[in-house]
Design a protein around this motif. Structure first.
Motif, PDB file in Angstrom:
ATOM      1  N   GLY A 129       7.006  -5.888  -9.683  1.00 20.90           N
ATOM      2  CA  GLY A 129       5.955  -6.546 -10.404  1.00 20.90           C
ATOM      3  C   GLY A 129       5.935  -8.276  -9.949  1.00 20.90           C
ATOM      4  N   GLY A 130       4.805  -8.810  -9.983  1.00 18.17           N
ATOM      5  CA  GLY A 130       4.859 -10.256  -9.681  1.00 18.17           C
ATOM      6  C   GLY A 130       3.896 -11.107 -10.475  1.00 18.17           C
ATOM      7  N   LEU A 131       4.407 -12.124 -10.992  1.00 24.17           N
ATOM      8  CA  LEU A 131       3.766 -13.200 -11.704  1.00 24.17           C
ATOM      9  C   LEU A 131       3.449 -14.248 -10.949  1.00 24.17           C
ATOM     10  N   TYR A 132       2.284 -14.950 -11.188  1.00 26.58           N
ATOM     11  CA  TYR A 132       1.711 -15.849 -10.174  1.00 26.58           C
ATOM     12  C   TYR A 132       0.855 -16.983 -10.982  1.00 26.58           C
ATOM     13  N   THR A 133       0.978 -18.270 -10.533  1.00 28.43           N
ATOM     14  CA  THR A 133       0.160 -19.328 -11.087  1.00 28.43           C
ATOM     15  C   THR A 133      -1.287 -19.130 -11.525  1.00 28.43           C
ATOM     16  N   ASP A 134      -1.781 -18.175 -10.341  1.00 28.30           N
ATOM     17  CA  ASP A 134      -3.251 -17.725 -10.820  1.00 28.30           C
ATOM     18  C   ASP A 134      -3.035 -16.424 -11.349  1.00 28.30           C
ATOM     19  N   SER A 135      -3.429 -15.973 -12.600  1.00 32.15           N
ATOM     20  CA  SER A 135      -3.156 -14.925 -13.386  1.00 32.15           C
ATOM     21  C   SER A 135      -3.925 -13.909 -12.486  1.00 32.15           C
ATOM     22  N   ASP A 136      -5.071 -14.260 -11.808  1.00 30.64           N
ATOM     23  CA  ASP A 136      -5.597 -12.957 -10.797  1.00 30.64           C
ATOM     24  C   ASP A 136      -4.791 -12.216  -9.867  1.00 30.64           C
ATOM     25  N   TYR A 137      -3.669 -12.999  -9.622  1.00 29.20           N
ATOM     26  CA  TYR A 137      -2.908 -12.398  -8.581  1.00 29.20           C
ATOM     27  C   TYR A 137      -1.818 -11.355  -9.334  1.00 29.20           C
ATOM     28  N   ASN A 138      -1.294 -11.669 -10.553  1.00 30.65           N
ATOM     29  CA  ASN A 138      -0.448 -10.850 -11.437  1.00 30.65           C
ATOM     30  C   ASN A 138      -0.615  -9.114 -11.008  1.00 30.65           C
ATOM     31  N   SER A 139       0.317  -8.516 -10.655  1.00 31.76           N
ATOM     32  CA  SER A 139       0.358  -7.198 -10.302  1.00 31.76           C
ATOM     33  C   SER A 139       1.697  -6.735 -10.604  1.00 31.76           C
ATOM     34  N   PHE A 140       1.534  -5.356 -10.913  1.00 25.67           N
ATOM     35  CA  PHE A 140       2.783  -4.288 -11.170  1.00 25.67           C
ATOM     36  C   PHE A 140       2.679  -2.923 -10.397  1.00 25.67           C
ATOM     37  N   GLY A 141       3.450  -2.507  -9.925  1.00 26.19           N
ATOM     38  CA  GLY A 141       3.414  -1.173  -9.123  1.00 26.19           C
ATOM     39  C   GLY A 141       4.755  -0.389  -9.266  1.00 26.19           C
ATOM     40  N   MET A 142       4.564   0.765  -9.142  1.00 29.76           N
ATOM     41  CA  MET A 142       5.836   1.784  -9.319  1.00 29.76           C
ATOM     42  C   MET A 142       5.623   2.907  -8.369  1.00 29.76           C
ATOM     43  N   ASP A 143       7.026   3.328  -8.027  1.00 33.55           N
ATOM     44  CA  ASP A 143       6.957   4.872  -7.379  1.00 33.55           C
ATOM     45  C   ASP A 143       7.983   5.484  -8.171  1.00 33.55           C
ATOM     46  N   ASN A 144       7.831   6.797  -8.609  1.00 36.08           N
ATOM     47  CA  ASN A 144       8.749   7.327  -9.282  1.00 36.08           C
ATOM     48  C   ASN A 144       9.030   8.890  -8.413  1.00 36.08           C
ATOM     49  N   PRO A 172      -1.325  -1.292  -7.192  1.00 35.04           N
ATOM     50  CA  PRO A 172      -2.702  -1.849  -7.202  1.00 35.04           C
ATOM     51  C   PRO A 172      -2.741  -2.934  -5.747  1.00 35.04           C
ATOM     52  N   LEU A 173      -3.957  -2.936  -5.394  1.00 30.74           N
ATOM     53  CA  LEU A 173      -4.370  -4.051  -4.337  1.00 30.74           C
ATOM     54  C   LEU A 173      -5.363  -4.770  -4.922  1.00 30.74           C
ATOM     55  N   MET A 174      -5.311  -6.176  -4.295  1.00 30.68           N
ATOM     56  CA  MET A 174      -6.173  -7.264  -4.674  1.00 30.68           C
ATOM     57  C   MET A 174      -7.223  -7.562  -3.435  1.00 30.68           C
ATOM     58  N   ARG A 222     -12.238  -4.788   4.982  1.00 23.71           N
ATOM     59  CA  ARG A 222     -11.964  -5.447   4.006  1.00 23.71           C
ATOM     60  C   ARG A 222     -10.235  -5.732   3.887  1.00 23.71           C
ATOM     61  N   ARG A 223     -10.053  -6.879   3.379  1.00 19.86           N
ATOM     62  CA  ARG A 223      -8.624  -7.363   3.464  1.00 19.86           C
ATOM     63  C   ARG A 223      -8.105  -7.432   2.009  1.00 19.86           C
ATOM     64  N   TYR A 224      -6.880  -6.737   1.780  1.00 19.26           N
ATOM     65  CA  TYR A 224      -6.255  -6.708   0.712  1.00 19.26           C
ATOM     66  C   TYR A 224      -4.811  -7.332   0.308  1.00 19.26           C
ATOM     67  N   LEU A 225      -4.395  -7.590  -0.598  1.00 21.94           N
ATOM     68  CA  LEU A 225      -3.059  -7.972  -0.836  1.00 21.94           C
ATOM     69  C   LEU A 225      -2.421  -7.113  -1.823  1.00 21.94           C
ATOM     70  N   TYR A 256       4.904  -6.659  -4.454  1.00 17.51           N
ATOM     71  CA  TYR A 256       5.990  -6.911  -3.791  1.00 17.51           C
ATOM     72  C   TYR A 256       5.736  -8.405  -3.173  1.00 17.51           C
ATOM     73  N   LEU A 257       7.085  -8.657  -2.539  1.00 16.54           N
ATOM     74  CA  LEU A 257       6.888  -9.784  -1.751  1.00 16.54           C
ATOM     75  C   LEU A 257       6.006  -9.733  -0.434  1.00 16.54           C
ATOM     76  N   PRO A 258       5.339 -10.363   0.338  1.00 15.18           N
ATOM     77  CA  PRO A 258       4.547 -10.287   1.342  1.00 15.18           C
ATOM     78  C   PRO A 258       5.354  -9.424   2.503  1.00 15.18           C
ATOM     79  N   TYR A 259       4.738  -8.494   2.809  1.00 11.10           N
ATOM     80  CA  TYR A 259       5.076  -7.697   4.240  1.00 11.10           C
ATOM     81  C   TYR A 259       6.437  -6.923   3.913  1.00 11.10           C
ATOM     82  N   SER A 260       6.929  -6.708   2.673  1.00 12.35           N
ATOM     83  CA  SER A 260       7.849  -5.837   2.409  1.00 12.35           C
ATOM     84  C   SER A 260       8.025  -4.651   1.777  1.00 12.35           C
TER      85      SER A 260
END
Length: 655
Positions: A127-142, A170-172, A214-217, A221-225
């Protein structure tokens, strides 16, 4: 003559016997690869192949060679080698069968057959926490992972791996990107004329098609990882039926993947032949550094051959079928208007095969390799399947309709010190009279790096590399004239929607400083700093050629120019991260791993008057831009400054 034939037959038979149960490959994610690389730089074993994965037999050969040089190692290092040897040496001990693991074999010495089964659970949360809360995200693989392997006869091994992944990632969406105009407008005209009235909105839309994606983030995770563990199939839990195939785990659901191989070797691993679907890396001067076929690329089904003609001369060849991206969710309707019938999906445009061959020279201090690769629409083309063909020369005989590339690497090593290397990947260049750093038609990538073995620390290194991916590299022009196909085919250098080559998109560069250490078997740690710069592939100052889906138009392409950092918006990403992995040596092996990264992202832009492009959009140059054009940090709603912290934690249980 008879004695010679008997001797050769005996060698082949002996090689089959000693290679049994050892021909299957070892996952690229295994810590053994970094261990062997450092051991080689310490002068403990012979140069390793620059094509991976290695088979268990190849790894065992290197471990035995390392152990023979015990006088050069500390007691701790010797203990590590002994532990690895115990893991990789053939084990004939009878094991108790359970629900989670089992082993069976016959007792026919002339035709041994074995079957091994084990299962694994792995849970990864990020998961990532960001200064802009719109970017906050959490993902998982089980994941529930099932592994089968064994032997069929004395020289043939097999392996099968199945993954069930209960995932949510999730993607933004941050914008869209103009990827070009179709080359053959007449085909669009015919389609429009036959389907819509000339005064209709639909007709006008088709006649002026500008394809966008369409472009997503992925902010979990850290970028490109992030590399998804499932293949092209994913089903949302709310729609798990035959019509529920999705392109990404944007909602919780189930994905799955099946990897495997059949492989055999003869003459003490001098010839290794196999086929399968699994992760590969070719022409990598360091782990994950390949510009040609990177470990970060998704797996695909292929046949491959390895030939060790002499200790210093090796050859590698591969031919396989690439997988379509299954990413309709990123495509606007314009992509489906390229002369195609209603209801088509990505599979209609991505019907490609991939071939690669490489010759490798390894001397005591100097490594050199050279090869070629090609993405070609699937057809029965023996030339691309033939291992000794030069693909660039061969295409001259069949027409200019495929995506060709040349590559080469050179590395110089000093025993006990480290190595320095340079890598080059040439996608396309328009003659020798053009400036390759200025003219857009020059599409290539290059890399320089150095890796130093830290003294007095157990299997520790520090490395630095710089990688540059030019605009439109790994892409291809849009074509409607490939043999056997009468519609548009996308031939970009990709598999399953991601680049086959380096993990960065076109029009990017990267500074990477990395530290790694392995104090004990099963314990690894590391830290890194990255600076990644990438041309914006969305928004009001998007830069042409900055996306794997970009296509260089035939309109004025020989006159187009590029000015890295000075011809539009560029994303600058600073990343500092540290992580480790720890394996518990218990009755049921359990591994814990984690990584914490801090990221600061911002954009630079040029003056809007300098950016102003002509009517061709993706094909146009900036009005007055050049390498002296100033740029400034934007910090707007479109191109914001973002600071974030990303934490990834995982646990793996091997039964």
């Amino acid at each position: 003559m008879k004695k010679t034939l008997l001797l050769i037959s005996g060698l082949i038979f002996f090689s089959f016997v000693v290679s049994a149960q050892m021909n299957v490959s070892v996952s690229l994610n295994d810590e053994i690869y970094e261990f062997l690389d450092v051991a080689n730089k310490k002068g403990l074993c012979s140069p390793l192949n620059s094509y991976k994965p290695y088979t268990r037999s190849q790894i065992l050969q290197s471990l035995r060679e390392i152990y023979d040089n015990s006088e050069k190692m500390t007691e701790n290092e010797i203990e590590m080698v002994e532990q690895y040897l115990a893991e990789y040496e053939p084990n004939e001990e009878e094991k108790k069968n359970t629900f989670y693991k089992a082993s069976f074999k016959n007792h026919n010495e002339n035709f041994p057959i074995s079957f091994n089964y084990k299962s694994e659970l792995e849970f990864v949360y990020s998961g990532g926490l960001y200064t802009d809360s719109d970017y906050n995200s959490f993902g998982m693989d089980n994941m529930y992972i099932i592994n089968f392997d064994g032997d069929i006869g004395k020289g043939l091994s097999y392996r099968l791996k199945g993954v069930l992944d209960f995932s949510w990632m999730p993607l933004m969406e941050i914008g869209d990107y103009l990827i070009g105009y179709p080359w053959f407008e007449d085909g669009l005209d015919d389609f429009a004329d036959g389907k819509f009235a000339e005064d209709s909105v639909e007709y006008a839309k088709i006649k002026n098609t500008q394809r966008r994606i369409r472009r997503y983030l992925n902010n979990s995770y850290l970028p490109y990882s992030y590399k998804k563990p499932w293949s092209g199939q994913f089903y949302f839990s709310k729609n798990m039926n035959a019509s529920g195939l999705e392109g990404w785990a944007t909602s919780f659901g189930l994905g799955f993947s099946i990897d495997g191989e059949i492989r055999g070797s003869i003459l003490d691993n001098h010839i290794i032949l196999g086929a399968g679907r699994f992760d590969r890396e070719v022409a990598a001067m360091d782990t994950g550094s390949s510009l040609v076929l990177n470990a970060q690329a998704y797996p695909f089904m292929a046949v491959d051959a390895q030939f060790k003609l002499f200790n210093f001369l090796k050859f590698y060849s591969l031919t396989g079928i690439l997988e379509y991206p299954n990413q309709d969710y990123i495509n606007n309707d314009e992509l489906k208007l390229l002369g195609c019938p209603d209801g088509v999906d990505d599979s209609y445009f991505y019907q490609n095969a991939f071939s690669l061959n490489m010759i490798e020279l390894d001397f005591k201090r100097l490594h050199f390799d050279f090869g070629s690769s090609v993405v070609w629409p699937k057809r029965f083309d023996i030339g691309y399947m033939f291992p000794l063909a030069n693909y660039v020369e061969y295409q001259n005989h069949i027409g200019d309709c495929d995506n060709l590339a040349l590559f080469g690497d050179v590395k110089f090593s000093i025993e006990g010190i480290g190595s320095i290397w340079a890598s080059f990947y040439l996608d396309e260049i328009n003659g020798l009279n053009n400036n390759p750093f200025k003219h857009t038609r020059a599409m290539f990538a290059y890399q320089g790096g150095v890796k130093y073995v830290l003294p007095k620390l157990p299997f520790a290194t520090i490395s630095f590399r710089y990688t540059k991916i030019e605009p439109y590299c790994y892409t291809h022009h849009s074509i409607n004239y490939a043999p056997w196909y009468d519609h548009y085919i996308c031939e970009n250098y990709s598999n399953n929607g991601e680049s086959l080559g380096y993990y960065l998109p076109p029009n990017s560069d990267e500074f990477l400083l990395q530290f790694k250490i392995q104090p004990k078997k099963g314990i690894t740690a590391g830290a890194s700093y990255q600076l990644i710069r990438h041309g914006a592939d969305y928004g009001s100052q998007q830069v042409p050629g900055s996306n794997i889906y970009s296509e260089l138009s035939n309109q004025n392409r020989d006159e187009l120019e590029k000015y890295f950092l000075h011809d539009g918006a560029y994303n600058w990403i600073h990343i500092v991260s540290a992580g480790s992995k720890f394996a518990l040596n218990t009755k049921i092996p359990v591994s814990f791993y984690g990584n914490l990264g801090l990221m600061f992202s911002y954009f630079t832009v040029i003056d809007s008057e300098n950016y102003d492009r002509d009517v061709n959009g993706n094909n146009g140059n900036c009005k007055d831009a050049d390498f002296s054009t100033p740029f400034d940090i934007a910090n707007t709603e479109e191109y914001p400054n973002i600071f974030g912290a990303v934490l990834t934690l995982g646990v793996s249980i091997n039964f």
